[in-house]
Design a protein around this motif. Structure first.
Motif, PDB file in Angstrom:
ATOM      1  N   ASP A 106       3.421  -0.194   4.311  1.00  0.00           N
ATOM      2  CA  ASP A 106       3.841  -1.140   3.280  1.00  0.00           C
ATOM      3  C   ASP A 106       4.315  -0.420   2.025  1.00  0.00           C
ATOM      4  OD1 ASP A 106       3.319  -3.287   4.872  1.00  0.00           O
ATOM      5  OD2 ASP A 106       1.355  -3.733   4.004  1.00  0.00           O
ATOM      6  N   THR A 107       3.587   0.619   1.633  1.00  0.00           N
ATOM      7  CA  THR A 107       3.987   1.374   0.441  1.00  0.00           C
ATOM      8  C   THR A 107       5.308   2.091   0.684  1.00  0.00           C
ATOM      9  OG1 THR A 107       1.662   1.703  -0.162  1.00  0.00           O
ATOM     10  CG2 THR A 107       3.278   3.138  -1.204  1.00  0.00           C
ATOM     11  N   ASP A 139      13.951  -7.905   1.865  1.00  0.00           N
ATOM     12  CA  ASP A 139      12.810  -6.989   1.803  1.00  0.00           C
ATOM     13  C   ASP A 139      11.969  -7.211   0.543  1.00  0.00           C
ATOM     14  OD1 ASP A 139      13.532  -5.883   4.186  1.00  0.00           O
ATOM     15  OD2 ASP A 139      14.396  -4.041   3.329  1.00  0.00           O
ATOM     16  N   GLU A 153       9.651 -10.151   0.446  1.00  0.00           N
ATOM     17  CA  GLU A 153       8.433 -10.017   1.245  1.00  0.00           C
ATOM     18  C   GLU A 153       7.461  -8.998   0.656  1.00  0.00           C
ATOM     19  OE1 GLU A 153       9.499  -9.040   5.199  1.00  0.00           O
ATOM     20  OE2 GLU A 153      10.617 -10.889   5.581  1.00  0.00           O
ATOM     21  N   LEU A 154       7.994  -7.996  -0.045  1.00  0.00           N
ATOM     22  CA  LEU A 154       7.165  -6.858  -0.447  1.00  0.00           C
ATOM     23  C   LEU A 154       6.561  -6.986  -1.844  1.00  0.00           C
ATOM     24  CD1 LEU A 154       9.539  -4.041   0.853  1.00  0.00           C
ATOM     25  CD2 LEU A 154       7.306  -4.649   1.828  1.00  0.00           C
ATOM     26  N   ARG A 168       8.038  -0.438   0.286  1.00  0.00           N
ATOM     27  CA  ARG A 168       8.289  -0.727  -1.134  1.00  0.00           C
ATOM     28  C   ARG A 168       9.053   0.431  -1.783  1.00  0.00           C
ATOM     29  NH1 ARG A 168       2.759  -2.441  -0.672  1.00  0.00           N
ATOM     30  NH2 ARG A 168       2.627  -4.724  -0.681  1.00  0.00           N
TER      31      ARG A 168
END
Length: 378
Positions: free
Chosen positions: A30-31, A76, A79-80, A34
């Protein structure tokens, strides 16, 4: 081994220059996603590259600026990141990096969630849009303006609702609650063990509605590129004032020319779609036009909204404002009219306007409504 979340947040903040803070450990998926989304936008900042803050290669997420389309990137970040961050990313994409397809690509406009940053972007780039795209962009304008009107109309109604008197009322509304009288009348029911007062009989004020004589509110709005927030909130404020009993509202936009938009003041969406941002500034000319609209000088309020960087004759502006004040007209010069009221203006010229009797400062739209209500209620 899992990297400390705090260190990963620092890595996102610092970009590739902060890779050492991870101690050689990879970012979690996830990071990394991002990081790739942030790099797509901020990685194009040449100033960072020149100062050696950012390496020439892509960051660890593996997606350089060319790997994502604008549509992919928008999907993106939705969602992030939280909503507030998404709005900031939208704003930076259009205003800082001039990525105009955020609001000019039909595929983007179909899926993007309206927010104030996008409204500003649409107003600044609508001259680049063909008619079909402009129709889609209008959806953003309508959605955000509706939210602003809903919020501000509540403040305007409260400002014009009437003043409280000490006379009791049978109408029990929270905003009319008489705290002092209620506490005094129920002191005998104080409970020492709980430290509370049991209220058996609450008391309320009544309100007297102001008797409104006809007033003019003439709003003169600088539509130069730096005043986009002021244009938006002026249009919304004028729409909320429109139709109030005893108030006749005018809205005039200006740069080096003057455009009277009063005919569209009841439709802030249509009004904003007609505004042309950018160009020079002739504040004196616009103020002279506004002065010509005044019917009853002592029952008129002229609201001049500008950064006061005059491209025309400052002397004409000062003389016109002085003439308005001398005839009994209220003149309010606002350096900003956005929801944060962050002023950036020519303080020297603003001081000259204050010296001839104008009220000079910065107000939110709600505070402007209070100012108007206070004066027309006298």
């Amino acid at each position: 081994m899992t990297t400390d979340p705090t260190l990963q947040r620092w890595r996102l903040l610092l970009g590739s220059a902060g890779a050492a803070c991870l101690g050689g450990q990879p970012m979690d998926p996830d990071t990394a996603a991002r990081d790739a989304a942030l790099d797509w936008l901020y990685g194009r900042d040449e100033d960072l590259r020149h100062r050696g803050v950012r390496a020439d290669g892509p960051r660890e997420g593996g997606h350089g600026p060319s790997a994502l389309t604008t549509v992919d990137w928008l999907d993106d970040i939705a969602e992030l990141f939280p909503k507030e961050t998404v709005e900031r990313l939208h704003r930076d994409a259009v205003e800082k990096y001039q990525i105009h397809d955020v609001v000019t690509d039909p595929a983007v406009l179909e899926r993007i969630e309206p927010n104030p940053a996008l409204l500003r972007a649409v107003l600044q780039t609508k001259h680049l849009m063909n008619p079909q795209v402009l129709r889609q962009a209008r959806r953003i304008v309508e959605a955000v303006v509706r939210q602003l009107v809903d919020k501000l109309s509540t403040e305007v109604r409260a400002a014009f609702a009437g003043t409280r008197t000490r006379r009791p009322s049978r109408l029990r509304q929270a905003r009319n609650f008489d705290m002092t009288r209620t506490m005094r009348a129920n002191l005998g029911r104080y409970q020492p063990d709980t430290g509370k007062i049991v209220i058996e009989t609450p008391y309320f004020f009544t309100r007297t509605r102001r008797h409104l004589q006809p007033w003019q509110v003439i709003m003169l709005v600088d539509q130069s590129g730096s005043m986009v927030d002021s244009v938006i909130h002026s249009a919304v404020t004028a729409a909320c004032l429109w139709g109030l009993p005893g108030v006749r509202t005018h809205l005039v936009a200006f740069d080096t020319s003057v455009v009277d938009l009063t005919a569209d003041v009841d439709d802030p969406v249509e009004l904003l779609m007609k505004v042309q941002l950018g160009g020079g500034t002739d504040i004196g000319r616009a103020t002279a036009y506004g002065a010509g609209l005044v019917d009853a000088p002592r029952r008129a309020i002229v609201v001049l909204i500008s950064d006061f960087y005059e491209g025309g004759d400052p002397g004409l502006l000062v003389r016109t404002v002085a003439g308005l004040v001398e005839q009994g007209t209220k003149v309010l010069c606002l350096a900003a009219l956005d929801s944060q009221a962050n002023p950036s203006y020519d303080r020297g010229l603003a001081q000259r306007l204050a010296d001839v009797g104008a009220h000079v400062g910065a107000m939110t739209p709600g505070q402007l409504a209070d100012f108007v209500a206070e004066h027309i209620g006298r």
